[in-house]
Design a protein around this motif. Structure first.
Motif, PDB file in Angstrom:
ATOM      1  N   VAL A  19      43.778  49.243  32.916  1.00  0.00           N
ATOM      2  CA  VAL A  19      42.535  48.550  32.592  1.00  0.00           C
ATOM      3  C   VAL A  19      41.466  48.859  33.635  1.00  0.00           C
ATOM      4  N   ILE A  20      40.219  48.668  33.229  1.00  0.00           N
ATOM      5  CA  ILE A  20      39.103  48.797  34.159  1.00  0.00           C
ATOM      6  C   ILE A  20      38.983  47.478  34.920  1.00  0.00           C
ATOM      7  N   ASP A  21      39.150  47.537  36.241  1.00  0.00           N
ATOM      8  CA  ASP A  21      39.056  46.331  37.064  1.00  0.00           C
ATOM      9  C   ASP A  21      38.105  46.587  38.231  1.00  0.00           C
ATOM     10  N   GLY A  22      38.145  45.718  39.221  1.00  0.00           N
ATOM     11  CA  GLY A  22      37.243  45.850  40.353  1.00  0.00           C
ATOM     12  C   GLY A  22      37.428  47.137  41.126  1.00  0.00           C
ATOM     13  N   THR A  23      38.661  47.604  41.210  1.00  0.00           N
ATOM     14  CA  THR A  23      38.933  48.851  41.927  1.00  0.00           C
ATOM     15  C   THR A  23      38.217  50.023  41.267  1.00  0.00           C
ATOM     16  N   TYR A  24      38.275  50.075  39.934  1.00  0.00           N
ATOM     17  CA  TYR A  24      37.581  51.129  39.193  1.00  0.00           C
ATOM     18  C   TYR A  24      36.070  51.007  39.386  1.00  0.00           C
ATOM     19  N   VAL A  25      35.554  49.788  39.279  1.00  0.00           N
ATOM     20  CA  VAL A  25      34.112  49.575  39.436  1.00  0.00           C
ATOM     21  C   VAL A  25      33.641  50.075  40.799  1.00  0.00           C
ATOM     22  N   GLN A  26      34.423  49.795  41.832  1.00  0.00           N
ATOM     23  CA  GLN A  26      34.051  50.215  43.182  1.00  0.00           C
ATOM     24  C   GLN A  26      34.076  51.738  43.327  1.00  0.00           C
ATOM     25  N   HIS A  27      35.169  52.364  42.880  1.00  0.00           N
ATOM     26  CA  HIS A  27      35.365  53.792  43.105  1.00  0.00           C
ATOM     27  C   HIS A  27      34.522  54.668  42.189  1.00  0.00           C
ATOM     28  N   ASP A  28      34.281  54.211  40.949  1.00  0.00           N
ATOM     29  CA  ASP A  28      33.636  55.079  39.963  1.00  0.00           C
ATOM     30  C   ASP A  28      32.197  54.701  39.638  1.00  0.00           C
ATOM     31  N   ILE A  29      31.746  53.554  40.125  1.00  0.00           N
ATOM     32  CA  ILE A  29      30.363  53.153  39.852  1.00  0.00           C
ATOM     33  C   ILE A  29      29.619  52.834  41.147  1.00  0.00           C
ATOM     34  N   LEU A  30      30.083  51.837  41.865  1.00  0.00           N
ATOM     35  CA  LEU A  30      29.352  51.377  43.047  1.00  0.00           C
ATOM     36  C   LEU A  30      29.306  52.422  44.155  1.00  0.00           C
ATOM     37  N   TYR A  31      30.363  53.214  44.274  1.00  0.00           N
ATOM     38  CA  TYR A  31      30.404  54.248  45.310  1.00  0.00           C
ATOM     39  C   TYR A  31      29.260  55.252  45.140  1.00  0.00           C
ATOM     40  N   SER A  57      47.178  40.218  34.196  1.00  0.00           N
ATOM     41  CA  SER A  57      46.898  38.863  34.655  1.00  0.00           C
ATOM     42  C   SER A  57      45.402  38.715  34.888  1.00  0.00           C
ATOM     43  N   THR A  58      44.810  37.706  34.268  1.00  0.00           N
ATOM     44  CA  THR A  58      43.390  37.443  34.484  1.00  0.00           C
ATOM     45  C   THR A  58      43.109  37.189  35.959  1.00  0.00           C
ATOM     46  N   GLU A  59      44.013  36.471  36.610  1.00  0.00           N
ATOM     47  CA  GLU A  59      43.827  36.143  38.022  1.00  0.00           C
ATOM     48  C   GLU A  59      43.842  37.397  38.893  1.00  0.00           C
ATOM     49  N   ASP A  60      44.760  38.323  38.602  1.00  0.00           N
ATOM     50  CA  ASP A  60      44.841  39.551  39.392  1.00  0.00           C
ATOM     51  C   ASP A  60      43.590  40.412  39.212  1.00  0.00           C
ATOM     52  N   ILE A  61      43.114  40.502  37.968  1.00  0.00           N
ATOM     53  CA  ILE A  61      41.907  41.283  37.704  1.00  0.00           C
ATOM     54  C   ILE A  61      40.708  40.645  38.388  1.00  0.00           C
ATOM     55  N   GLN A  62      40.647  39.320  38.330  1.00  0.00           N
ATOM     56  CA  GLN A  62      39.558  38.599  38.988  1.00  0.00           C
ATOM     57  C   GLN A  62      39.567  38.862  40.491  1.00  0.00           C
ATOM     58  N   GLN A  63      40.749  38.933  41.072  1.00  0.00           N
ATOM     59  CA  GLN A  63      40.859  39.164  42.509  1.00  0.00           C
ATOM     60  C   GLN A  63      40.334  40.542  42.893  1.00  0.00           C
ATOM     61  N   THR A  64      40.558  41.545  42.038  1.00  0.00           N
ATOM     62  CA  THR A  64      40.045  42.887  42.354  1.00  0.00           C
ATOM     63  C   THR A  64      38.522  42.896  42.367  1.00  0.00           C
ATOM     64  N   LEU A  65      37.904  42.048  41.551  1.00  0.00           N
ATOM     65  CA  LEU A  65      36.443  41.947  41.547  1.00  0.00           C
ATOM     66  C   LEU A  65      35.944  41.218  42.785  1.00  0.00           C
ATOM     67  N   THR A  66      36.670  40.176  43.176  1.00  0.00           N
ATOM     68  CA  THR A  66      36.320  39.442  44.394  1.00  0.00           C
ATOM     69  C   THR A  66      36.442  40.341  45.617  1.00  0.00           C
ATOM     70  N   ASN A  67      37.448  41.200  45.610  1.00  0.00           N
ATOM     71  CA  ASN A  67      37.698  42.083  46.752  1.00  0.00           C
ATOM     72  C   ASN A  67      36.551  43.051  47.017  1.00  0.00           C
ATOM     73  N   ILE A  68      35.762  43.365  45.984  1.00  0.00           N
ATOM     74  CA  ILE A  68      34.652  44.308  46.178  1.00  0.00           C
ATOM     75  C   ILE A  68      33.320  43.571  46.303  1.00  0.00           C
ATOM     76  N   GLY A  69      33.393  42.251  46.486  1.00  0.00           N
ATOM     77  CA  GLY A  69      32.182  41.476  46.723  1.00  0.00           C
ATOM     78  C   GLY A  69      31.454  41.030  45.478  1.00  0.00           C
ATOM     79  N   GLN A  70      32.088  41.178  44.314  1.00  0.00           N
ATOM     80  CA  GLN A  70      31.486  40.729  43.061  1.00  0.00           C
ATOM     81  C   GLN A  70      31.900  39.273  42.825  1.00  0.00           C
TER      82      GLN A  70
END
Length: 254
Positions: A19-31, A57-70
């Motif tokens: 799935v597309i999560d915070g890690t993907y957003v950070q590496h492929d968009i925000l970077y 897990s919704t919680e795990d995906i949410q955490q990846t977004l929190t980890n990148i400051g979203q």
């Protein structure tokens, strides 16, 4: 892209096994957008559950977004027909006018701009689910329901007017178009029965002919007449013969 300061992104993605999560957003968009200061997004990934090597897990995906400051974001995981998991991540407040593949589990937020909504789940939608829909989507105009599971599993006696009185009447004050062609007959009942729903602006109705005849008792039932009064167009699965009883039941038909 390096000088981009504002980005609005809607991205539905199929054919992945992750799935597309915070890690993907950070590496492929925000970077690639270091000057970005406004990022409004709605990203939904559709993955086959058999291809997943881990439990979503919704919680795990949410955490990846929190980890990148979203911080002003949320996520939803919903299971739909065909063994598919629909995983959505989006920024808050939600600024798009459509939501697709929403299921029983969704956050208690108001989708202030949404006018189109597609709901789908492998579990039945209870009456309380539609109460939440009416509150969370106050400007909803077009609703599509994909759910083949009977509400009887919720303990509802679908065609019992007495049982309907146990539930509050849900108001959909802006709903003009309803599609229940690919939903269980109980959802036709859920919306047409005036003891369950009030839809004063409904003008377009998409439904199975067999379900329509059953719920309205061949266009004679009193409880389902009021919500049909303003319908101007009916698109059906199956052939609907427009005899006098149909026009009397739907007086606004062209």
């Amino acid at each position: 892209m390096s000088n981009l300061e504002k980005l609005t992104l809607y991205l539905p993605i199929k054919g992945r096994n992750t799935v597309i999560d915070g890690t993907y957003v950070q590496h492929d968009i925000l970077y690639y957008t270091p000057q970005l200061h406004s990022f409004t997004f709605y990203i939904c990934t559709y993955v086959k559950t058999v291809d997943l090597s881990y439990k979503l897990s919704t919680e795990d995906i949410q955490q990846t977004l929190t980890n990148i400051g979203q911080q002003h974001v949320t996520s939803i995981v919903n299971y739909i027909q065909g063994g598919i998991a629909a995983c959505s991540i989006f920024s808050l407040p939600f600024e798009f006018d459509y939501v697709k593949h929403l299921g029983n589990e969704f956050p208690n937020i108001v989708f202030s701009y949404v006018t189109f909504l597609l709901v789908e789940d492998t579990n039945p939608f209870k009456h309380e689910f539609f109460i939440r829909i009416s509150r969370s989507f106050p400007l909803l105009k077009y609703l599509r329901i994909f759910n083949i599971e009977s509400q009887v599993l919720d303990g509802l006696m679908t065609f019992s007017s007495h049982n309907c009185l146990l539930h509050s009447i849900i108001e959909y004050l802006h709903l003009t178009r309803l599609d229940v062609r690919y939903a269980h007959r109980d959802y036709v009942e859920q919306f047409l029965n005036e003891t369950k729903a009030f839809i004063p602006c409904l003008t377009e109705f998409e439904v199975s002919v067999d379900d329509l005849k059953a719920v309205t008792k061949n266009f004679t039932r009193k409880e389902t007449r009021r919500n049909c009064a303003r319908v101007e167009r009916i698109d059906t699965l199956g052939l609907l013969v427009y005899l006098e009883d149909v026009f009397l039941y739907f007086p606004s038909l062209y």
